[in-house]
Design a protein around this motif. Structure first.
Motif, PDB file in Angstrom:
ATOM      1  N   ALA A 166       5.177  32.626  45.373  1.00  0.00           N
ATOM      2  CA  ALA A 166       3.945  33.362  45.065  1.00  0.00           C
ATOM      3  C   ALA A 166       2.933  32.397  44.457  1.00  0.00           C
ATOM      4  O   ALA A 166       3.112  31.933  43.326  1.00  0.00           O
ATOM      5  CB  ALA A 166       4.243  34.511  44.110  1.00  0.00           C
ATOM      6  N   ILE A 167       1.862  32.114  45.205  1.00  0.00           N
ATOM      7  CA  ILE A 167       0.883  31.097  44.812  1.00  0.00           C
ATOM      8  C   ILE A 167      -0.390  31.774  44.322  1.00  0.00           C
ATOM      9  O   ILE A 167      -0.907  32.692  44.972  1.00  0.00           O
ATOM     10  CB  ILE A 167       0.550  30.176  46.005  1.00  0.00           C
ATOM     11  CG1 ILE A 167       1.836  29.561  46.579  1.00  0.00           C
ATOM     12  CG2 ILE A 167      -0.424  29.071  45.587  1.00  0.00           C
ATOM     13  CD1 ILE A 167       1.645  28.884  47.919  1.00  0.00           C
ATOM     14  N   GLU A 168      -0.899  31.334  43.187  1.00  0.00           N
ATOM     15  CA  GLU A 168      -2.124  31.923  42.625  1.00  0.00           C
ATOM     16  C   GLU A 168      -2.973  30.844  41.973  1.00  0.00           C
ATOM     17  O   GLU A 168      -2.473  30.017  41.201  1.00  0.00           O
ATOM     18  CB  GLU A 168      -1.780  33.008  41.610  1.00  0.00           C
ATOM     19  CG  GLU A 168      -2.971  33.634  40.906  1.00  0.00           C
ATOM     20  CD  GLU A 168      -4.066  34.110  41.860  1.00  0.00           C
ATOM     21  OE1 GLU A 168      -5.256  33.908  41.541  1.00  0.00           O
ATOM     22  OE2 GLU A 168      -3.735  34.671  42.928  1.00  0.00           O
ATOM     23  N   LEU A 169      -4.269  30.878  42.286  1.00  0.00           N
ATOM     24  CA  LEU A 169      -5.209  29.869  41.788  1.00  0.00           C
ATOM     25  C   LEU A 169      -5.796  30.213  40.423  1.00  0.00           C
ATOM     26  O   LEU A 169      -6.053  29.333  39.603  1.00  0.00           O
ATOM     27  CB  LEU A 169      -6.342  29.706  42.813  1.00  0.00           C
ATOM     28  CG  LEU A 169      -7.430  28.685  42.520  1.00  0.00           C
ATOM     29  CD1 LEU A 169      -6.851  27.267  42.472  1.00  0.00           C
ATOM     30  CD2 LEU A 169      -8.526  28.765  43.583  1.00  0.00           C
ATOM     31  N   LEU A 172      -5.628  33.193  34.815  1.00  0.00           N
ATOM     32  CA  LEU A 172      -5.386  34.482  34.170  1.00  0.00           C
ATOM     33  C   LEU A 172      -4.487  35.360  35.039  1.00  0.00           C
ATOM     34  O   LEU A 172      -3.527  35.969  34.537  1.00  0.00           O
ATOM     35  CB  LEU A 172      -6.704  35.200  33.889  1.00  0.00           C
ATOM     36  CG  LEU A 172      -6.582  36.568  33.208  1.00  0.00           C
ATOM     37  CD1 LEU A 172      -5.940  36.433  31.827  1.00  0.00           C
ATOM     38  CD2 LEU A 172      -7.938  37.254  33.110  1.00  0.00           C
ATOM     39  N   SER A 173      -4.780  35.440  36.317  1.00  0.00           N
ATOM     40  CA  SER A 173      -3.917  36.212  37.212  1.00  0.00           C
ATOM     41  C   SER A 173      -2.509  35.632  37.241  1.00  0.00           C
ATOM     42  O   SER A 173      -1.519  36.382  37.263  1.00  0.00           O
ATOM     43  CB  SER A 173      -4.504  36.229  38.634  1.00  0.00           C
ATOM     44  OG  SER A 173      -5.723  36.918  38.670  1.00  0.00           O
ATOM     45  N   TYR A 174      -2.411  34.301  37.239  1.00  0.00           N
ATOM     46  CA  TYR A 174      -1.099  33.650  37.224  1.00  0.00           C
ATOM     47  C   TYR A 174      -0.322  34.035  35.964  1.00  0.00           C
ATOM     48  O   TYR A 174       0.901  34.287  36.026  1.00  0.00           O
ATOM     49  CB  TYR A 174      -1.266  32.141  37.307  1.00  0.00           C
ATOM     50  CG  TYR A 174       0.031  31.376  37.202  1.00  0.00           C
ATOM     51  CD1 TYR A 174       0.894  31.287  38.288  1.00  0.00           C
ATOM     52  CD2 TYR A 174       0.393  30.753  36.010  1.00  0.00           C
ATOM     53  CE1 TYR A 174       2.092  30.587  38.190  1.00  0.00           C
ATOM     54  CE2 TYR A 174       1.576  30.050  35.901  1.00  0.00           C
ATOM     55  CZ  TYR A 174       2.433  29.967  36.999  1.00  0.00           C
ATOM     56  OH  TYR A 174       3.615  29.279  36.890  1.00  0.00           O
ATOM     57  N   LEU A 194       1.205  27.983  40.228  1.00  0.00           N
ATOM     58  CA  LEU A 194      -0.219  27.935  39.901  1.00  0.00           C
ATOM     59  C   LEU A 194      -0.870  26.826  40.705  1.00  0.00           C
ATOM     60  O   LEU A 194      -0.455  25.667  40.636  1.00  0.00           O
ATOM     61  CB  LEU A 194      -0.410  27.679  38.404  1.00  0.00           C
ATOM     62  CG  LEU A 194      -1.852  27.494  37.924  1.00  0.00           C
ATOM     63  CD1 LEU A 194      -2.673  28.762  38.132  1.00  0.00           C
ATOM     64  CD2 LEU A 194      -1.871  27.083  36.449  1.00  0.00           C
ATOM     65  N   GLY A 195      -1.900  27.178  41.491  1.00  0.00           N
ATOM     66  CA  GLY A 195      -2.597  26.148  42.230  1.00  0.00           C
ATOM     67  C   GLY A 195      -3.234  26.666  43.497  1.00  0.00           C
ATOM     68  O   GLY A 195      -3.210  27.863  43.800  1.00  0.00           O
TER      69      GLY A 195
END
Length: 289
Positions: A166-169, A172-174, A194-195
């Motif tokens: 699960a990838i998130e940039l 805060l959402s991460y 994260l990235g």
């Protein structure tokens, strides 16, 4: 979502009953024209109510917020939704009542923790989130735009894939993604990263890829397709004008596949919700050879 569009009648007396419960709680505090202007829909996320206040009631926002809290005593905060802004699609809101915007929202046996004033959560995507809970069993999955776990969590909780990357940039959402993985006890299934998905998406590893971002999703298709093993399935989201619904997203997927010497078999086309006047949020399911 509180929607009350039907006109009800007292069976014994034939007296019209207000179809909007807000009219009942505010009938002694607003004029007849103001009562007619009351919002008929709102969103409830845990203990937070999000509502759009029409121009005619901008001077009565505190009264509307009080009325909503009377209708939903378990709720503690009311936010006026203004717009969505920026790359991270952050909600712009105004606090009308209460001050606690972090909340736990439960849906389909999944718990989402989020700050409703800083993180968008679309209830219009409910059926797509639920659908993701029916696919992916024992598979390797990449969620390229994971957010707080909108699609990752129902899949992990209900379908139990072998692994979800699960990838998130957005940091805060991460942060909430990591909290939600723990809250739902799926640490053994979900690996949060994260990235930028263009840098973090694995190549030739996945049985299934979710591309749940809208706006510029087509720009990321090369990485989504490259992640899939032969026979893997892509869930590609796009916002599309009425006149191009399904034609443009299908073309985007097929052309991106062709550029990599692959072909795409379209398995399913879904209208998720109306995104804006004349524009639909759609999903294309495709198998990549």
């Amino acid at each position: 979502m509180g929607k009350n569009n039907s006109k009800l009648f007292n069976k014994n007396r034939g007296i019209p009953i207000p179809s909007n419960p807000l009219e009942t709680v505010l009938k002694d505090k607003l004029t007849p024209d103001e009562l007619k202007a009351l919002p008929r829909g709102w969103q409830i996320l845990g203990e937070v109510i999000l509502v759009h206040i029409p121009p005619a009631l901008q001077g009565k926002k505190a009264l509307v917020a009080d009325g909503l809290l009377r209708l939903y005593p378990r709720c503690r905060t009311v936010l006026e939704t203004l717009r969505i802004a920026g790359e991270y699609r952050q909600p712009m809101v105004e606090k009308l009542a209460g001050d606690r915007t972090e909340t736990l929202h439960k849906e389909n046996y999944v718990v989402y923790k989020l700050d409703a004033a800083r993180i968008m959560f679309s209830q219009g995507n409910f059926y797509e989130r639920r659908r993701m809970g029916t696919v992916g069993k024992s598979e390797r999955v990449v969620d390229m735009f994971a957010g707080i776990g909108y699609f990752t969590l129902p899949m992990a909780v209900h379908s139990r894939p072998e692994k979800i990357v699960a990838i998130e940039l957005n940091p805060l959402s991460y942060h909430y993604l990591c909290e939600n993985i723990a809250l739902n006890k799926v640490e053994g299934i979900v690996e949060p990263i994260l990235g930028d998905c263009r840098e973090k998406t694995p190549v030739g590893w996945a049985d299934r890829v979710i591309m749940g971002y809208v706006g510029r999703t087509h720009e990321y298709l090369p990485w989504g397709i490259r992640a899939l093993k032969p026979g893997g399935i892509l869930h590609y989201h796009e916002t599309t004008p009425d006149r191009l619904v399904f034609e443009r997203p299908i073309q985007n997927v097929k052309e991106a596949a062709k550029e990599q010497g692959r072909s795409a078999e379209i398995l399913n086309t879904i209208k998720v919700k109306k995104y804006s006047p004349g524009v639909w949020h759609v999903v294309i399911d495709a198998r990549l050879s």
